[in-house]
Structures are given as C-alpha cells and as structure tokens.
Design an enzyme around this catalytic site. Structure first.
Site, mmCIF file in Angstrom:
data_model
loop_
_atom_site.group_PDB
_atom_site.id
_atom_site.type_symbol
_atom_site.label_atom_id
_atom_site.label_comp_id
_atom_site.label_asym_id
_atom_site.label_seq_id
_atom_site.Cartn_x
_atom_site.Cartn_y
_atom_site.Cartn_z
ATOM 1 N N TYR A 159 15.070 -4.776 -7.838
ATOM 2 C CA TYR A 159 14.024 -3.736 -7.873
ATOM 3 C C TYR A 159 13.420 -3.658 -9.286
ATOM 4 O O TYR A 159 12.258 -3.344 -9.473
ATOM 5 C CB TYR A 159 14.597 -2.390 -7.416
ATOM 6 C CG TYR A 159 13.541 -1.443 -6.870
ATOM 7 C CD1 TYR A 159 12.707 -1.826 -5.824
ATOM 8 C CD2 TYR A 159 13.390 -0.167 -7.394
ATOM 9 C CE1 TYR A 159 11.746 -0.947 -5.308
ATOM 10 C CE2 TYR A 159 12.445 0.710 -6.890
ATOM 11 C CZ TYR A 159 11.627 0.307 -5.845
ATOM 12 O OH TYR A 159 10.676 1.172 -5.350
ATOM 13 N N LYS A 166 9.608 3.899 -10.892
ATOM 14 C CA LYS A 166 9.933 5.010 -9.976
ATOM 15 C C LYS A 166 10.636 6.145 -10.738
ATOM 16 O O LYS A 166 10.436 7.323 -10.424
ATOM 17 C CB LYS A 166 10.808 4.533 -8.805
ATOM 18 C CG LYS A 166 10.091 3.641 -7.796
ATOM 19 C CD LYS A 166 8.911 4.310 -7.112
ATOM 20 C CE LYS A 166 8.416 3.483 -5.930
ATOM 21 N NZ LYS A 166 7.119 3.947 -5.406
HETATM 22 P P1 NDP Z 1 2.439 -1.079 1.814
HETATM 23 O O1 NDP Z 1 2.347 -2.486 1.310
HETATM 24 O O2 NDP Z 1 2.102 -0.831 3.222
HETATM 25 O O3 NDP Z 1 1.594 -0.099 0.881
HETATM 26 C C1 NDP Z 1 1.450 -0.275 -0.498
HETATM 27 C C2 NDP Z 1 0.093 0.283 -0.839
HETATM 28 O O4 NDP Z 1 -0.126 0.300 -2.258
HETATM 29 C C3 NDP Z 1 -1.037 -0.544 -0.238
HETATM 30 O O5 NDP Z 1 -1.747 0.211 0.699
HETATM 31 C C4 NDP Z 1 -1.900 -0.883 -1.445
HETATM 32 O O6 NDP Z 1 -3.278 -0.712 -1.198
HETATM 33 C C5 NDP Z 1 -1.500 0.195 -2.432
HETATM 34 N N1 NDP Z 1 -1.952 -0.200 -3.759
HETATM 35 C C6 NDP Z 1 -1.537 -1.235 -4.526
HETATM 36 N N2 NDP Z 1 -2.264 -1.306 -5.657
HETATM 37 C C7 NDP Z 1 -3.168 -0.288 -5.594
HETATM 38 C C8 NDP Z 1 -4.203 0.173 -6.455
HETATM 39 N N3 NDP Z 1 -4.475 -0.425 -7.620
HETATM 40 N N4 NDP Z 1 -4.931 1.253 -6.078
HETATM 41 C C9 NDP Z 1 -4.688 1.872 -4.906
HETATM 42 N N5 NDP Z 1 -3.727 1.483 -4.045
HETATM 43 C C10 NDP Z 1 -2.977 0.415 -4.387
HETATM 44 O O7 NDP Z 1 3.951 -0.666 1.480
HETATM 45 P P2 NDP Z 1 4.811 0.653 1.709
HETATM 46 O O8 NDP Z 1 4.249 1.472 2.778
HETATM 47 O O9 NDP Z 1 6.202 0.158 1.800
HETATM 48 O O10 NDP Z 1 4.675 1.394 0.304
HETATM 49 C C11 NDP Z 1 4.206 2.724 0.143
HETATM 50 C C12 NDP Z 1 5.042 3.457 -0.898
HETATM 51 O O11 NDP Z 1 6.350 3.653 -0.382
HETATM 52 C C13 NDP Z 1 5.198 2.738 -2.225
HETATM 53 O O12 NDP Z 1 5.153 3.690 -3.272
HETATM 54 C C14 NDP Z 1 6.610 2.167 -2.121
HETATM 55 O O13 NDP Z 1 7.191 1.943 -3.385
HETATM 56 C C15 NDP Z 1 7.284 3.301 -1.379
HETATM 57 N N6 NDP Z 1 8.579 2.971 -0.764
HETATM 58 C C16 NDP Z 1 8.670 1.936 0.128
HETATM 59 C C17 NDP Z 1 9.883 1.634 0.713
HETATM 60 C C18 NDP Z 1 10.023 0.519 1.687
HETATM 61 O O14 NDP Z 1 11.150 0.110 1.969
HETATM 62 N N7 NDP Z 1 8.960 -0.020 2.255
HETATM 63 C C19 NDP Z 1 11.101 2.413 0.385
HETATM 64 C C20 NDP Z 1 10.868 3.511 -0.535
HETATM 65 C C21 NDP Z 1 9.646 3.752 -1.095
HETATM 66 P P3 NDP Z 1 -4.200 -1.898 -0.643
HETATM 67 O O15 NDP Z 1 -3.479 -2.359 0.558
HETATM 68 O O16 NDP Z 1 -5.495 -1.265 -0.321
HETATM 69 O O17 NDP Z 1 -4.228 -2.907 -1.744
HETATM 70 C C1 N5H Z 2 15.592 -3.488 -3.937
HETATM 71 C C2 N5H Z 2 14.553 -3.795 -3.179
HETATM 72 C C3 N5H Z 2 14.188 -5.234 -2.931
HETATM 73 C C4 N5H Z 2 13.226 -5.785 -3.994
HETATM 74 C C5 N5H Z 2 11.843 -5.404 -3.626
HETATM 75 C C6 N5H Z 2 11.011 -4.752 -4.384
HETATM 76 C C7 N5H Z 2 9.790 -4.137 -3.882
HETATM 77 C C8 N5H Z 2 9.005 -3.443 -4.679
HETATM 78 C C9 N5H Z 2 7.803 -2.715 -4.189
HETATM 79 C C10 N5H Z 2 6.490 -3.263 -4.713
HETATM 80 C C11 N5H Z 2 5.430 -2.229 -4.389
HETATM 81 C C12 N5H Z 2 6.183 -4.576 -4.032
HETATM 82 C C13 N5H Z 2 4.996 -5.312 -4.583
HETATM 83 O O1 N5H Z 2 4.330 -4.868 -5.496
HETATM 84 C C14 N5H Z 2 4.662 -6.601 -3.891
HETATM 85 C C15 N5H Z 2 3.499 -7.354 -4.545
HETATM 86 O O2 N5H Z 2 3.941 -8.020 -5.707
HETATM 87 C C16 N5H Z 2 2.957 -8.440 -3.567
HETATM 88 N N1 N5H Z 2 2.413 -7.842 -2.340
HETATM 89 C C17 N5H Z 2 1.101 -7.500 -2.215
HETATM 90 O O3 N5H Z 2 0.292 -7.660 -3.106
HETATM 91 C C18 N5H Z 2 0.696 -6.859 -0.901
HETATM 92 C C19 N5H Z 2 -0.348 -7.758 -0.239
HETATM 93 C C20 N5H Z 2 0.164 -5.448 -1.189
HETATM 94 C C21 N5H Z 2 -0.325 -4.722 0.035
HETATM 95 O O4 N5H Z 2 1.281 -4.737 -1.720
HETATM 96 C C22 N5H Z 2 1.059 -3.777 -2.658
HETATM 97 N N2 N5H Z 2 2.174 -3.127 -3.059
HETATM 98 O O5 N5H Z 2 -0.044 -3.527 -3.070
HETATM 99 C C23 N5H Z 2 13.673 -2.712 -2.613
HETATM 100 C C24 N5H Z 2 13.584 -2.655 -1.098
HETATM 101 C C25 N5H Z 2 14.971 -2.622 -0.463
HETATM 102 C C26 N5H Z 2 12.832 -1.360 -0.676
HETATM 103 C C27 N5H Z 2 11.354 -1.344 -1.049
HETATM 104 C C28 N5H Z 2 10.497 -2.409 -0.433
HETATM 105 C C29 N5H Z 2 10.929 -0.398 -1.906
HETATM 106 C C30 N5H Z 2 9.522 -0.164 -2.320
HETATM 107 O O6 N5H Z 2 9.323 0.583 -3.300
HETATM 108 O O7 N5H Z 2 8.584 -0.630 -1.661
#
Ligand code: NDP
Ligand code: N5H
Length: 258
Positions: A159, A166
């Site tokens: 992470y 976070k």
């Molecule tokens: P998604 O990938 O569905 O959502 C991530 C979102 O972040 C996307 O909609 C993306 O927007 C947005 N984002 C990234 N960069 C920007 C930016 N510059 N401006 C505006 N929006 C941006 O993932 P999740 O639903 O999993 O993530 C939502 C939240 O939940 C995050 O904060 C994540 O850390 C948190 N979370 C997720 C967990 C998990 O297991 N999935 C667990 C705990 C917390 P766009 O698509 O338009 O680029």
């Molecule tokens: C301990 C873990 C496993 C390691 C995973 C880390 C996940 C971190 C979250 C971030 C937001 C992921 C991320 O930024 C991915 C990007 O580099 C590439 N993906 C993208 O660009 C996609 C297309 C767009 C939509 O994504 C974003 N974010 O814009 C954590 C997991 C067990 C739980 C988890 C997944 C937590 C979390 O915070 O999301």
C-alpha cells in the site's frame, strides 16, 4: 432498509464504472430518494458516468460535471455550476485516490518525490480543496464523507505511499471536522475493507487478501459496495448528527485483529 433523504442533494465524486465504491454510494443515496450530482476526472469516463446515472430512475437529468481535483480552476468551475444549477447541497462523497502503479509495490522507501506529491495531491489535499468550496453551498448544514483504508493506520504490504496519503487524509478529516462544525457541517471517513474495483485491478495478490479476510475477519466475509453505500447514507443522514471527525470501519471487523 431505507432511510429517507428526500429533498436533499449530494455530490458524488469518483465514479469510474459500476464497480466503483462511489457508485455503491450513489445507488444507496438514490434508494433513499436523494438527488445526485456526479463529477468525474478522466474524459474517457464521462460517457460511462452519464450512462450509469441514466440507469437510476429519474437519473437521466442528473448533472454530470468534470472535476480534475489537481486543478483549482476545475474545482471552482464545477462548484460554481452546481451553485448556479442547484443552489444548496447537503453533502459530498469524496471517493478519489491515485498513486503511480509502480510505487504500489516493493519497498515504500523507493517512493519518488514526484510520486509522493502526486499521491498526496490527489488522494489527500483534494478533500480539503473540495470541502472549502462545497462549504459555501451547504447553506443548510451538511455532511462530507471520504474513503480510506486500514493501510493509513498500519503498514499493509504494497500500500506504501497510498498508506501515507491516507494517514494524511484521515488527519485532514479531523481538522476539517473542527473547522466546519461551527457551520453545521460534519466530516467523516469510511475505512472500507478491500473491494475489487478498477483501482484494485492489477494488485497481484488481491485474491489472497480477500481470502484472508473471509477466513479471519470477525464477520468471516468480505465488504460489499452496498455495505459502504448504506453506511454513507447513515453518515449523510440526521441519524448520525452527533458524529464528526470519525473514521468508521466498514470492513467486517477486520481492523480489530492484531
Ligand atoms: P475506482 O477506481 O472505481 O475510483 C477511483 C476514482 O478516483 C476514479 O473515479 C478516478 O476518476 C478518481 N480520480 C483519480 N484521479 C483523479 C483526479 N485527479 N481528479 C478526480 N478524480 C480522480 O476505485 P475505488 O472505488 O476502489 O476507490 C474509491 C476510493 O475508495 C479511493 O479513495 C480508494 O482509496 C478508497 N478505498 C478503496 C478500497 C478498495 O478496496 N477498492 C478500500 C478502501 C478505500 P476517473 O475515473 O474519472 O479518472
Ligand atoms: C494493500 C493493498 C494492495 C495494494 C494496492 C494499492 C491500491 C491503491 C489505490 C490506488 C488508488 C490505486 C491506483 O492509483 C491505481 C493507478 O495507479 C492505476 N489505475 C488507474 O489509473 C485507473 C484506470 C483509475 C480509474 O484509478 C484511479 N485510482 O484513478 C490495498 C488493497 C487491499 C485495497 C485497496 C485497493 C485500497 C484502495 O485505497 O483503493
């Protein structure tokens, strides 16, 4: 299980697709009768968000606005449009995070300065930037909910910089709660258990993370989008009127384990 938020309007930030946690929150809000406004960052997601909004009854007319949170002008423009079109809002769901993929593996100490700043800019500072402009639209009080993960409280493998971001987000929730309480605005975080979303894609051992939770978490199951959505509705509603600056774990109780 329904709780009425009829007559209230909420901004949902961070729907990328139907698996997004933001979409789970949107669905729960919709079930409660709330009016929704969506924001997205990437142009490539615009159509998807519009199509999804259209699947909700009456959702075809939802406002869907661009808002890249790294851009102050975008944030101002987005909330100015909301003010013009809707006026008052009652809450905001901040479901936004980003870190460079290559920095979500290996040793945390290899994080670059740019990667550190990028992760903190998008995943933490954005809450403060958005709260400041949203405040002016919350003329009847309001509730802001952000998303976090246990990796902000303890070391979770891979992470890395996102955990540090976070921790910063969780501290921001407390300071913002302190600033905004006098305006009748509450600020809380939901710490969700792992959910398979686009962001989680490519996480090598995601299956084993989910398996460990199924085996060890007090509730012996993984967290769903719906559980997070319903908790957000609670935090948006008056049932949670005494709660602010809190980090509510929606993770099958996993956080109580050592
Ligand atoms: P998604 O990938 O569905 O959502 C991530 C979102 O972040 C996307 O909609 C993306 O927007 C947005 N984002 C990234 N960069 C920007 C930016 N510059 N401006 C505006 N929006 C941006 O993932 P999740 O639903 O999993 O993530 C939502 C939240 O939940 C995050 O904060 C994540 O850390 C948190 N979370 C997720 C967990 C998990 O297991 N999935 C667990 C705990 C917390 P766009 O698509 O338009 O680029
Ligand atoms: C301990 C873990 C496993 C390691 C995973 C880390 C996940 C971190 C979250 C971030 C937001 C992921 C991320 O930024 C991915 C990007 O580099 C590439 N993906 C993208 O660009 C996609 C297309 C767009 C939509 O994504 C974003 N974010 O814009 C954590 C997991 C067990 C739980 C988890 C997944 C937590 C979390 O915070 O999301």
């Amino acid at each position: 299980m329904t709780l009425s938020l009829k007559g209230k309007t909420y901004v949902v930030m961070g729907v990328a697709n139907k698996r997004s946690i933001a979409w789970g929150i949107a669905r729960s809000l919709h079930q409660s009768g709330a009016r929704l406004i969506f924001t997205y960052a990437g142009e490539r997601f615009e159509k998807g968000v519009r199509d999804l909004a259209g699947t909700l009854e009456g959702g075809e007319d939802s406002l869907v606005l661009p808002c890249d949170v790294t851009n102050d002008e975008d944030i101002e423009k987005c909330f100015a449009t909301i003010k013009e079109e809707v006026g008052t809002i009652h809450g905001l769901a901040h479901c936004i995070a980003f870190a460079n993929k290559e920095e979500l593996a290996g040793d945390y100490m290899n994080t670059t300065r740019d990667g550190f700043l990028l992760a903190h800019n998008i995943s933490s500072y954005s809450l403060t930037a958005v709260a400041k402009v949203a405040k002016d639209l919350m003329t009847e009080g309001g509730s802001i909910v952000s998303m976090t993960y246990l990796g902000g409280e303890r070391v979770m493998q891979n992470y890395n910089v996102m955990g540090v971001a976070k921790a910063s987000l969780e501290a921001s929730v407390k300071y913002l709660a302190s600033d905004l309480g006098k305006h009748g605005i509450r600020v809380n975080a939901i710490s969700a258990g792992p959910i398979r979303t686009l962001s989680a894609k490519g996480v090598g051992d995601f299956n084993s993370i989910l398996k460990e939770i199924e085996e060890r978490a007090p509730l012996r199951r993984n967290t769903t989008q719906e559980e997070v959505g319903d908790t957000a509705v609670f935090l948006f509603s008056d049932y949670s009127r005494g709660i602010t600056g809190e980090n509510l774990h929606v993770d099958s109780g996993y956080h109580v384990l050592g």
